[in-house]
Design an enzyme around this catalytic site. Structure first.
Site, PDB file in Angstrom:
ATOM      1  N   CYS A  21       9.150  49.030 -13.793  1.00  0.00           N
ATOM      2  CA  CYS A  21       8.426  47.933 -13.423  1.00  0.00           C
ATOM      3  C   CYS A  21       7.733  47.491 -14.755  1.00  0.00           C
ATOM      4  O   CYS A  21       7.794  47.942 -15.662  1.00  0.00           O
ATOM      5  CB  CYS A  21       7.259  48.267 -12.298  1.00  0.00           C
ATOM      6  SG  CYS A  21       5.953  49.496 -12.853  1.00  0.00           S
ATOM      7  N   ASN A  60       4.582  50.184 -15.783  1.00  0.00           N
ATOM      8  CA  ASN A  60       4.783  51.693 -15.406  1.00  0.00           C
ATOM      9  C   ASN A  60       3.567  52.430 -14.934  1.00  0.00           C
ATOM     10  O   ASN A  60       3.213  53.476 -15.293  1.00  0.00           O
ATOM     11  CB  ASN A  60       5.415  52.259 -16.703  1.00  0.00           C
ATOM     12  CG  ASN A  60       5.773  53.661 -16.445  1.00  0.00           C
ATOM     13  OD1 ASN A  60       5.823  54.550 -17.279  1.00  0.00           O
ATOM     14  ND2 ASN A  60       6.465  53.856 -15.328  1.00  0.00           N
ATOM     15  N   CYS A  99       2.121  51.204 -11.608  1.00  0.00           N
ATOM     16  CA  CYS A  99       2.016  51.005 -10.161  1.00  0.00           C
ATOM     17  C   CYS A  99       3.223  51.303  -9.682  1.00  0.00           C
ATOM     18  O   CYS A  99       3.326  52.547  -8.795  1.00  0.00           O
ATOM     19  CB  CYS A  99       1.743  49.422  -9.926  1.00  0.00           C
ATOM     20  SG  CYS A  99      -0.076  49.118 -10.542  1.00  0.00           S
ATOM     21  N   ARG A 100       4.284  50.472  -9.607  1.00  0.00           N
ATOM     22  CA  ARG A 100       5.470  50.510  -8.708  1.00  0.00           C
ATOM     23  C   ARG A 100       6.313  51.830  -9.096  1.00  0.00           C
ATOM     24  O   ARG A 100       6.715  52.377  -8.362  1.00  0.00           O
ATOM     25  CB  ARG A 100       6.236  49.313  -8.611  1.00  0.00           C
ATOM     26  CG  ARG A 100       5.285  48.178  -7.772  1.00  0.00           C
ATOM     27  CD  ARG A 100       5.803  46.722  -8.133  1.00  0.00           C
ATOM     28  NE  ARG A 100       5.902  46.478  -9.558  1.00  0.00           N
ATOM     29  CZ  ARG A 100       6.461  45.276  -9.793  1.00  0.00           C
ATOM     30  NH1 ARG A 100       7.252  44.598  -8.883  1.00  0.00           N
ATOM     31  NH2 ARG A 100       6.440  44.812 -11.144  1.00  0.00           N
ATOM     32  N   SER A 101       6.667  51.764 -10.295  1.00  0.00           N
ATOM     33  CA  SER A 101       7.735  52.549 -10.829  1.00  0.00           C
ATOM     34  C   SER A 101       7.222  53.999 -10.830  1.00  0.00           C
ATOM     35  O   SER A 101       7.860  54.873 -10.542  1.00  0.00           O
ATOM     36  CB  SER A 101       8.128  52.262 -12.393  1.00  0.00           C
ATOM     37  OG  SER A 101       7.322  52.210 -13.104  1.00  0.00           O
ATOM     38  N   ASP A 117       4.173  43.627  -7.039  1.00  0.00           N
ATOM     39  CA  ASP A 117       3.251  44.290  -7.916  1.00  0.00           C
ATOM     40  C   ASP A 117       1.920  44.271  -7.348  1.00  0.00           C
ATOM     41  O   ASP A 117       1.314  43.112  -7.099  1.00  0.00           O
ATOM     42  CB  ASP A 117       3.237  43.478  -9.208  1.00  0.00           C
ATOM     43  CG  ASP A 117       2.616  44.309 -10.367  1.00  0.00           C
ATOM     44  OD1 ASP A 117       1.915  45.467  -9.976  1.00  0.00           O
ATOM     45  OD2 ASP A 117       2.798  44.118 -11.548  1.00  0.00           O
TER      46      ASP A 117
END
Length: 155
Positions: free
Chosen positions: A9, A12, A14-16, A124
């Site tokens: 993401c 690196n 939040c999402r990933s 995000d």
């Protein structure tokens, strides 16, 4: 043979890292421990730091733990990993731009697995005030990671 998955993401944080942790959990539950999962950022802003506290809290609420330290994607990653997942179209565009010619990794949008066309972008949640966006991203990752593992990794 060990397969390797990299979740990407923007930063690196939040999402990933959520996707990395969820995919690792899915693989354990499916007894697919021969798959290694990591995550990285498109950009350098948070390198060396931990994930956003809201992401870590969301994972903790689901009895999962992430100890990942943020890193930025490298050219070598495109030949070291079998699958590199982006969370949205901007991630995918940047991954295609960064990928060296003839690289090994298959570039995939995580939400293309198990999620509806309208719901396939993992948004995000960084700029949201609360935890709601992190929970939505977590739930999307659970569905997508399980669908990917069942479709592509189970023999």
């Amino acid at each position: 043979m060990v397969q390797k998955i990299l979740m990407i993401c923007l930063g690196n944080i939040c999402r990933s890292p959520i996707a990395e942790t969820v995919m690792t959990d899915v693989l354990v539950k499916l007894n697919l421990q021969s798959v290694v999962v990591d995550s990285a950022a498109i950009g350098p802003w948070h390198v060396g730091k931990r994930a956003d506290p809201r992401a870590l809290s969301t994972l903790k609420n689901h009895d999962l733990k992430n100890t990942h330290i943020v890193r930025q994607i490298t050219k070598q990653d495109f030949n070291e990993f079998d699958y590199i997942f982006g969370m949205d179209e901007e991630n995918m565009s940047e991954l295609r731009r960064l990928a060296p010619n003839g690289s090994k990794a298959e570039l995939l949008l995580l939400g293309d697995f198990g999620l509806s066309k309208e719901n396939r972008i993992i948004e995000d949640p960084y700029y949201e005030r609360g935890d709601e966006g992190f929970e939505v991203a977590y739930q999307q990752c659970v569905v997508a990671c399980k669908a990917f593992a069942e479709q592509r990794l189970q023999k």
